[in-house]
Motif scaffolding. Structure first.
Motif, PDB file in Angstrom:
ATOM      1  N   GLU A 208       0.823  -1.203   0.000  1.00 45.91           N
ATOM      2  CA  GLU A 208       0.000   0.000   0.000  1.00 45.91           C
ATOM      3  C   GLU A 208       0.861   1.259   0.000  1.00 45.91           C
ATOM      4  O   GLU A 208       0.595   2.219  -0.739  1.00 45.91           O
ATOM      5  CB  GLU A 208      -0.930   0.004   1.215  1.00 45.91           C
ATOM      6  CG  GLU A 208      -1.993  -1.071   1.202  1.00 45.91           C
ATOM      7  CD  GLU A 208      -1.440  -2.461   1.562  1.00 45.91           C
ATOM      8  OE1 GLU A 208      -2.101  -3.469   1.211  1.00 45.91           O
ATOM      9  OE2 GLU A 208      -0.348  -2.530   2.180  1.00 45.91           O
ATOM     10  N   GLU A 211       2.559   1.653  -3.412  1.00 42.75           N
ATOM     11  CA  GLU A 211       1.635   2.170  -4.432  1.00 42.75           C
ATOM     12  C   GLU A 211       1.402   3.667  -4.233  1.00 42.75           C
ATOM     13  O   GLU A 211       1.421   4.455  -5.196  1.00 42.75           O
ATOM     14  CB  GLU A 211       0.302   1.422  -4.368  1.00 42.75           C
ATOM     15  CG  GLU A 211      -0.695   1.889  -5.413  1.00 42.75           C
ATOM     16  CD  GLU A 211      -1.996   1.107  -5.371  1.00 42.75           C
ATOM     17  OE1 GLU A 211      -2.891   1.432  -6.189  1.00 42.75           O
ATOM     18  OE2 GLU A 211      -2.130   0.194  -4.537  1.00 42.75           O
ATOM     19  N   SER A 214       4.507   5.592  -5.317  1.00 45.90           N
ATOM     20  CA  SER A 214       4.645   5.592  -6.776  1.00 45.90           C
ATOM     21  C   SER A 214       3.740   6.645  -7.397  1.00 45.90           C
ATOM     22  O   SER A 214       4.155   7.407  -8.284  1.00 45.90           O
ATOM     23  CB  SER A 214       4.316   4.207  -7.341  1.00 45.90           C
ATOM     24  OG  SER A 214       5.211   3.230  -6.851  1.00 45.90           O
ATOM     25  N   ASN A 215       2.501   6.690  -6.939  1.00 47.63           N
ATOM     26  CA  ASN A 215       1.556   7.670  -7.464  1.00 47.63           C
ATOM     27  C   ASN A 215       1.988   9.098  -7.130  1.00 47.63           C
ATOM     28  O   ASN A 215       1.813  10.019  -7.936  1.00 47.63           O
ATOM     29  CB  ASN A 215       0.150   7.405  -6.917  1.00 47.63           C
ATOM     30  CG  ASN A 215      -0.486   6.174  -7.536  1.00 47.63           C
ATOM     31  OD1 ASN A 215      -0.300   5.897  -8.715  1.00 47.63           O
ATOM     32  ND2 ASN A 215      -1.234   5.412  -6.744  1.00 47.63           N
ATOM     33  N   VAL A 227       3.641   5.250 -13.482  1.00 45.67           N
ATOM     34  CA  VAL A 227       3.410   4.156 -12.528  1.00 45.67           C
ATOM     35  C   VAL A 227       3.176   2.861 -13.306  1.00 45.67           C
ATOM     36  O   VAL A 227       2.396   2.834 -14.268  1.00 45.67           O
ATOM     37  CB  VAL A 227       2.200   4.452 -11.625  1.00 45.67           C
ATOM     38  CG1 VAL A 227       1.952   3.275 -10.672  1.00 45.67           C
ATOM     39  CG2 VAL A 227       2.430   5.729 -10.832  1.00 45.67           C
ATOM     40  N   GLU A 229       3.008  -1.693 -12.856  1.00 42.65           N
ATOM     41  CA  GLU A 229       2.894  -2.839 -11.956  1.00 42.65           C
ATOM     42  C   GLU A 229       3.946  -3.859 -12.359  1.00 42.65           C
ATOM     43  O   GLU A 229       4.042  -4.229 -13.529  1.00 42.65           O
ATOM     44  CB  GLU A 229       1.505  -3.455 -12.018  1.00 42.65           C
ATOM     45  CG  GLU A 229       1.256  -4.478 -10.930  1.00 42.65           C
ATOM     46  CD  GLU A 229      -0.178  -4.990 -10.922  1.00 42.65           C
ATOM     47  OE1 GLU A 229      -0.631  -5.477  -9.878  1.00 42.65           O
ATOM     48  OE2 GLU A 229      -0.841  -4.894 -11.976  1.00 42.65           O
ATOM     49  N   ARG A 242       4.069  -5.707  -7.312  1.00 38.09           N
ATOM     50  CA  ARG A 242       3.988  -4.422  -6.635  1.00 38.09           C
ATOM     51  C   ARG A 242       3.907  -3.300  -7.664  1.00 38.09           C
ATOM     52  O   ARG A 242       4.253  -3.476  -8.818  1.00 38.09           O
ATOM     53  CB  ARG A 242       5.209  -4.197  -5.751  1.00 38.09           C
ATOM     54  CG  ARG A 242       6.502  -4.013  -6.535  1.00 38.09           C
ATOM     55  CD  ARG A 242       7.684  -3.774  -5.594  1.00 38.09           C
ATOM     56  NE  ARG A 242       8.895  -3.367  -6.309  1.00 38.09           N
ATOM     57  CZ  ARG A 242       9.778  -4.197  -6.836  1.00 38.09           C
ATOM     58  NH1 ARG A 242       9.587  -5.501  -6.725  1.00 38.09           N
ATOM     59  NH2 ARG A 242      10.847  -3.739  -7.460  1.00 38.09           N
ATOM     60  N   TYR A 243       3.462  -2.146  -7.199  1.00 39.17           N
ATOM     61  CA  TYR A 243       3.502  -0.949  -8.025  1.00 39.17           C
ATOM     62  C   TYR A 243       4.885  -0.324  -7.906  1.00 39.17           C
ATOM     63  O   TYR A 243       5.516  -0.337  -6.847  1.00 39.17           O
ATOM     64  CB  TYR A 243       2.433   0.048  -7.581  1.00 39.17           C
ATOM     65  CG  TYR A 243       1.052  -0.361  -8.022  1.00 39.17           C
ATOM     66  CD1 TYR A 243       0.575  -0.024  -9.287  1.00 39.17           C
ATOM     67  CD2 TYR A 243       0.232  -1.113  -7.176  1.00 39.17           C
ATOM     68  CE1 TYR A 243      -0.690  -0.417  -9.699  1.00 39.17           C
ATOM     69  CE2 TYR A 243      -1.033  -1.509  -7.580  1.00 39.17           C
ATOM     70  CZ  TYR A 243      -1.488  -1.159  -8.845  1.00 39.17           C
ATOM     71  OH  TYR A 243      -2.728  -1.564  -9.258  1.00 39.17           O
TER      72      TYR A 243
END
Length: 263
Positions: A208, A211, A214-215, A227, A229, A242-243
């Protein structure tokens, strides 16, 4: 001054062993309060960071410490590194460094910091593509960071502006301020044990948080960060999928530092 942020790896101080005696005299392990006595028992120099957690916050603690103590140039190293250097100028082949080799690397980084505000070192992976160059610009910097804290402070860029990928953030932010980097490519770093080993960021990094980070990076640098995956065989524990981000480093470099954008 050489800083090595560390947590949860009292028994396996790979970088501390790798850098050699000359560098160890100028280095300190930046560790939590509850690990200080154990490192001291091993005869290691220590900087107590108290209860500060998160590598982004620890890196910023190091920058603040450098400012407070007047360190114009610093080197920041991950705690799980081994090093290599090109055998000769006649090919890309590398050899493992000895302790006697290491002063050459650190002195070279310090000299580069006379001109650049951030310098780095090539990772071992795919290093052969850099031959015959010995220095490149506009590359990602991670694991080995040479920095000028007073100059960076003028830009109000802080490692803990983001939660993860703070090394990416620092490099992209400095590019955006028109500050090119220099990366030594005839020497290399490599991780001993892989990125998911016990200790370090593995204590708090979650899918979490990854992610979210990354965003955030893509939001801050939308022209250069995407971004994605990823799925890997040797990912971080609990994070085989994972992201992550895909960064267009050369585009970011050329946009921020057009006058220096040739290697």
């Amino acid at each position: 001054m050489i800083y090595i942020p560390t947590r949860g790896r009292v028994e396996t101080q790979t970088t501390w062993k790798s850098i050699g005696g000359w560098a160890r005299e100028k280095a300190c392990l930046v560790c939590p309060d509850n690990e200080v006595k154990w490192h001291l028992n091993y005869g290691r120099n220590v900087l107590n960071r108290g209860d500060i957690t998160g590598i982004n916050n620890v890196r910023e603690f190091i920058m603040d410490h450098a400012l407070e103590h007047g360190h114009q140039k610093i080197i920041m190293l991950d705690d799980d590194l081994i090093f290599g250097k090109r055998i000769s100028g006649h090919g890309p082949n590398l050899r493992k460094t000895t302790e006697d080799d290491m002063p050459e690397l650190f002195k070279r980084m310090y000299r580069l910091l006379n001109e650049y505000k951030h310098v780095g070192l090539s990772p071992r992976q795919m290093n052969d593509k850099h031959y015959p160059h010995v220095l490149k610009h506009g590359m990602r910097i991670n694991a080995v960071h040479g920095l000028r804290p007073f100059d960076i402070a003028k830009y109000d860029i802080k490692y803990n502006d983001v939660e993860l990928m703070e090394d990416y953030y620092m490099t992209l932010s400095l590019f955006a301020k028109g500050q090119p980097n220099a990366v030594i490519v005839d020497w290399t770093w490599d991780q001993r044990g892989g990125s998911g080993q016990k200790g370090g960021c593995s204590n708090y990094r979650t899918p979490e948080l990854q992610e979210k980070a990354s965003n955030k990076l893509a939001e801050l640098f939308p022209d250069f960060v995407k971004v994605v995956e990823k799925e890997t065989k040797t990912g971080w524990e609990g994070m085989k999928k994972r992201y992550d981000v895909r960064v267009q480093w050369q585009r970011a470099f050329k946009a921020g530092c057009p006058e220096r954008s040739t290697n």
